[in-house]
Scaffold this active site. Structure first.
Site, PDB file in Angstrom:
ATOM      1  N   SER A 115       0.813  -1.205   0.000  1.00 56.49           N
ATOM      2  CA  SER A 115       0.000   0.000   0.000  1.00 56.49           C
ATOM      3  C   SER A 115       0.858   1.272   0.000  1.00 56.49           C
ATOM      4  O   SER A 115       1.661   1.475  -0.904  1.00 56.49           O
ATOM      5  CB  SER A 115      -0.960  -0.046   1.201  1.00 56.49           C
ATOM      6  N   HIS A 118      -2.586  -1.635  -4.568  1.00 58.59           N
ATOM      7  CA  HIS A 118      -4.040  -1.788  -4.622  1.00 58.59           C
ATOM      8  C   HIS A 118      -4.708  -0.424  -4.571  1.00 58.59           C
ATOM      9  O   HIS A 118      -4.062   0.587  -4.240  1.00 58.59           O
ATOM     10  CB  HIS A 118      -4.535  -2.681  -3.474  1.00 58.59           C
TER      11      HIS A 118
END
Length: 219
Positions: free
Chosen positions: A104, A127
């Site tokens: 992330s 993501h």
């Protein structure tokens, strides 16, 4: 620098007699804690701790370079991206070593260094932006998420060999994550993808950093 700094902030000073360089090692581990306090049992790297430390590094002539050890599952997106911008703006040579996870917001943090080494078994996850807690289902909310995502992809693209378009594809690709979207890279895959420069460990990371310190300004 004292033992308390290692215990509290994950920082130590490496002084090479052979190379003659003074290098600060900073660990970014667990969850990047920002505007909100994480749960009591969660291991965190605190945003408000790193900012003054990075400022001291920039203003201290005796510090030749910085090694960032990264093993983070992500965390506060806004504060994580602010830290990444801060790292990228340092005039001192910097090398990041991903030793476990760079998930992330950990991806911008790791590419922010001048050079990034990733361990063979380390994983990278890219993501879409997510937010915990209640979210207002309105067009403005979607636009806000989109804006944050744009900032992240632009930063990663600027500090790696990956285009913004490719990053956006990776973010929404159906992957192996259960009930999620995104793309996972392991070790050498992240290098081949253009995110990082080299597979290796502490030896390789320090070799590069000592080389940069000897060269002077590598920015």
């Amino acid at each position: 620098m004292v033992e308390e700094d290692i215990k509290e902030y994950g920082i130590t000073v490496l002084k090479s007699k052979q190379e003659g360089h003074s290098i600060w090692m900073i660990s970014i581990i667990g969850e990047v804690e920002g505007h909100e306090t994480a749960q009591e049992r969660v291991k965190t790297t605190k945003y408000e701790h790193l900012l003054p430390i990075l400022t001291k590094i920039e203003e201290t002539e005796e510090i030749d370079g910085v090694l960032f050890l990264i093993n983070t599952v992500g965390g506060d997106v806004s504060c994580g991206l602010a830290l990444a911008e801060f790292i990228a703006s340092l005039s001192k040579p910097t090398v990041a070593l991903v030793i476990g996870d760079s998930h992330s917001i950990g991806v911008p943090l790791s590419v922010a260094a001048d050079y990034t080494v990733i361990a063979p078994s380390a994983t990278v996850i890219i993501h879409p932006v997510r937010m915990n807690g209640p979210v207002l289902g309105a067009p403005q909310t979607y636009e806000y998420f989109h804006l944050i995502q744009e900032r992240i992809t632009q930063f990663i693209a600027k500090h790696s060999s990956v285009s913004k378009e490719q990053l956006q594809e990776w973010m929404v690709a159906p992957g192996i994550l259960s009930r999620d979207l995104g793309t996972i890279f392991v070790g050498e895959e992240a290098v081949k993808a253009g995110l990082y420069q080299q597979v290796g460990g502490i030896r390789e990371a320090l070799e590069v950093l000592h080389k940069y310190c000897s060269q002077g300004n590598v920015k």
